[in-house]
Design a protein around this motif. Structure first.
Motif, PDB file in Angstrom:
ATOM      1  N   GLN A  84       0.698  -1.252   0.029  1.00  0.00           N
ATOM      2  CA  GLN A  84       0.122  -0.133   0.059  1.00  0.00           C
ATOM      3  C   GLN A  84       0.800   1.210   0.035  1.00  0.00           C
ATOM      4  O   GLN A  84       0.365   2.355  -0.298  1.00  0.00           O
ATOM      5  CB  GLN A  84      -1.002  -0.002   1.169  1.00  0.00           C
ATOM      6  N   ARG A  85       1.965   1.268   0.293  1.00  0.00           N
ATOM      7  CA  ARG A  85       3.001   2.457   0.177  1.00  0.00           C
ATOM      8  C   ARG A  85       3.451   2.627  -1.016  1.00  0.00           C
ATOM      9  O   ARG A  85       4.156   3.745  -1.378  1.00  0.00           O
ATOM     10  CB  ARG A  85       4.069   2.117   1.125  1.00  0.00           C
ATOM     11  N   GLY A  86       2.979   1.831  -1.987  1.00  0.00           N
ATOM     12  CA  GLY A  86       3.395   2.105  -3.512  1.00  0.00           C
ATOM     13  C   GLY A  86       5.062   2.288  -3.565  1.00  0.00           C
ATOM     14  O   GLY A  86       5.858   1.285  -3.257  1.00  0.00           O
ATOM     15  N   MET A  87       5.571   3.152  -4.252  1.00  0.00           N
ATOM     16  CA  MET A  87       7.025   3.416  -4.612  1.00  0.00           C
ATOM     17  C   MET A  87       7.874   3.617  -3.343  1.00  0.00           C
ATOM     18  O   MET A  87       8.876   3.111  -3.424  1.00  0.00           O
ATOM     19  CB  MET A  87       7.209   4.470  -5.406  1.00  0.00           C
ATOM     20  N   GLY A  88       7.377   3.926  -2.166  1.00  0.00           N
ATOM     21  CA  GLY A  88       7.946   3.951  -0.982  1.00  0.00           C
ATOM     22  C   GLY A  88       7.987   2.532  -0.200  1.00  0.00           C
ATOM     23  O   GLY A  88       8.308   2.339   0.888  1.00  0.00           O
ATOM     24  N   ALA A  89       7.392   1.465  -0.900  1.00  0.00           N
ATOM     25  CA  ALA A  89       7.574   0.220  -0.259  1.00  0.00           C
ATOM     26  C   ALA A  89       8.784  -0.382   0.263  1.00  0.00           C
ATOM     27  O   ALA A  89      10.012  -0.224  -0.677  1.00  0.00           O
ATOM     28  CB  ALA A  89       6.787  -0.777  -1.106  1.00  0.00           C
ATOM     29  N   ASN A  90       9.042  -0.967   1.198  1.00  0.00           N
ATOM     30  CA  ASN A  90      10.304  -1.609   1.638  1.00  0.00           C
ATOM     31  C   ASN A  90      10.579  -2.774   0.763  1.00  0.00           C
ATOM     32  O   ASN A  90      11.683  -3.193   0.952  1.00  0.00           O
ATOM     33  CB  ASN A  90      10.427  -1.908   3.175  1.00  0.00           C
ATOM     34  N   GLU A  91       9.558  -3.452   0.792  1.00  0.00           N
ATOM     35  CA  GLU A  91       9.787  -5.009  -0.041  1.00  0.00           C
ATOM     36  C   GLU A  91       8.691  -4.776  -1.486  1.00  0.00           C
ATOM     37  O   GLU A  91       7.777  -4.056  -1.370  1.00  0.00           O
ATOM     38  CB  GLU A  91       9.406  -5.946   0.692  1.00  0.00           C
ATOM     39  N   VAL A  92       9.286  -5.369  -2.453  1.00  0.00           N
ATOM     40  CA  VAL A  92       8.334  -5.398  -3.523  1.00  0.00           C
ATOM     41  C   VAL A  92       8.155  -6.769  -4.215  1.00  0.00           C
ATOM     42  O   VAL A  92       9.234  -7.881  -3.930  1.00  0.00           O
ATOM     43  CB  VAL A  92       8.793  -4.337  -4.676  1.00  0.00           C
ATOM     44  N   GLU A  93       7.767  -7.460  -5.101  1.00  0.00           N
ATOM     45  CA  GLU A  93       7.669  -8.542  -5.958  1.00  0.00           C
ATOM     46  C   GLU A  93       7.518  -8.071  -7.343  1.00  0.00           C
ATOM     47  O   GLU A  93       7.108  -7.007  -7.880  1.00  0.00           O
ATOM     48  CB  GLU A  93       6.300  -9.256  -5.280  1.00  0.00           C
ATOM     49  N   ILE A  94       8.029  -9.058  -8.147  1.00  0.00           N
ATOM     50  CA  ILE A  94       8.030  -8.883  -9.721  1.00  0.00           C
ATOM     51  C   ILE A  94       6.577  -9.387 -10.066  1.00  0.00           C
ATOM     52  O   ILE A  94       6.221 -10.384 -10.020  1.00  0.00           O
ATOM     53  CB  ILE A  94       9.257  -9.414 -10.216  1.00  0.00           C
ATOM     54  N   GLU A  95       5.880  -8.430 -11.031  1.00  0.00           N
ATOM     55  CA  GLU A  95       4.877  -8.950 -11.439  1.00  0.00           C
ATOM     56  C   GLU A  95       5.042 -10.182 -12.627  1.00  0.00           C
ATOM     57  O   GLU A  95       5.915 -10.014 -13.414  1.00  0.00           O
ATOM     58  CB  GLU A  95       4.052  -7.886 -12.285  1.00  0.00           C
ATOM     59  N   GLY A  96       4.515 -11.364 -11.963  1.00  0.00           N
ATOM     60  CA  GLY A  96       4.646 -12.510 -12.960  1.00  0.00           C
ATOM     61  C   GLY A  96       5.842 -13.405 -12.324  1.00  0.00           C
ATOM     62  O   GLY A  96       5.971 -14.345 -12.807  1.00  0.00           O
ATOM     63  N   GLY A  97       6.511 -12.734 -11.278  1.00  0.00           N
ATOM     64  CA  GLY A  97       7.629 -13.783 -10.828  1.00  0.00           C
ATOM     65  C   GLY A  97       8.974 -13.473 -11.297  1.00  0.00           C
ATOM     66  O   GLY A  97       9.191 -13.019 -12.531  1.00  0.00           O
TER      67      GLY A  97
END
Length: 120
Positions: A84-97
């Motif tokens: 929910q933090r968007g570009m400020g997220a501490n962790e992200v995932e790759i769309e599609g893996g």
């Protein structure tokens, strides 16, 4: 990179002098990286070289896509998914893996790739 007969070089912007950076990016067939200031080095890339950017699908982060188009570079976006933090997220995932992202990078590096200015 090896499967496509290319050399893999890890670039850390602050550790090279400008002439070294220019020479490195002039030789680059492709650059893969996370959205950020080091992508301005695409100014030194040859026409038609490939830029693969891991970033967010938002109009606020499209400047490297536009720069690549203006420089006649091939740009491929691999989208990151954030909390929910968007570009400020501490962790992200790759769309599609990760597998999809690795396959996209591999396809972009092989000589007869059909991916061009795609969003993956």
């Amino acid at each position: 990179a090896e499967a496509a007969g290319l050399e893999f070089i890890v670039f850390s912007g602050g550790k090279k002098r400008l002439p070294e950076q220019v020479e490195l990016f002039q030789r680059a067939v492709a650059v893969v990286g996370v959205h950020g200031g080091a992508f301005t080095n695409m100014l030194f890339m040859k026409l038609g070289a490939t830029v693969i950017e891991l970033g967010f699908a938002t109009p606020l982060a499209g400047h490297y896509r536009h720069l690549a188009a203006a420089l006649d570079l091939r740009h491929i976006s691999i989208w990151l998914l954030a909390d929910q933090r968007g570009m400020g997220a501490n962790e992200v995932e790759i769309e599609g893996g990760w597998k999809k992202a690795a396959d996209a990078v591999h396809a972009a590096l092989v000589a007869n790739s059909t991916i061009a200015n795609d969003e993956l």
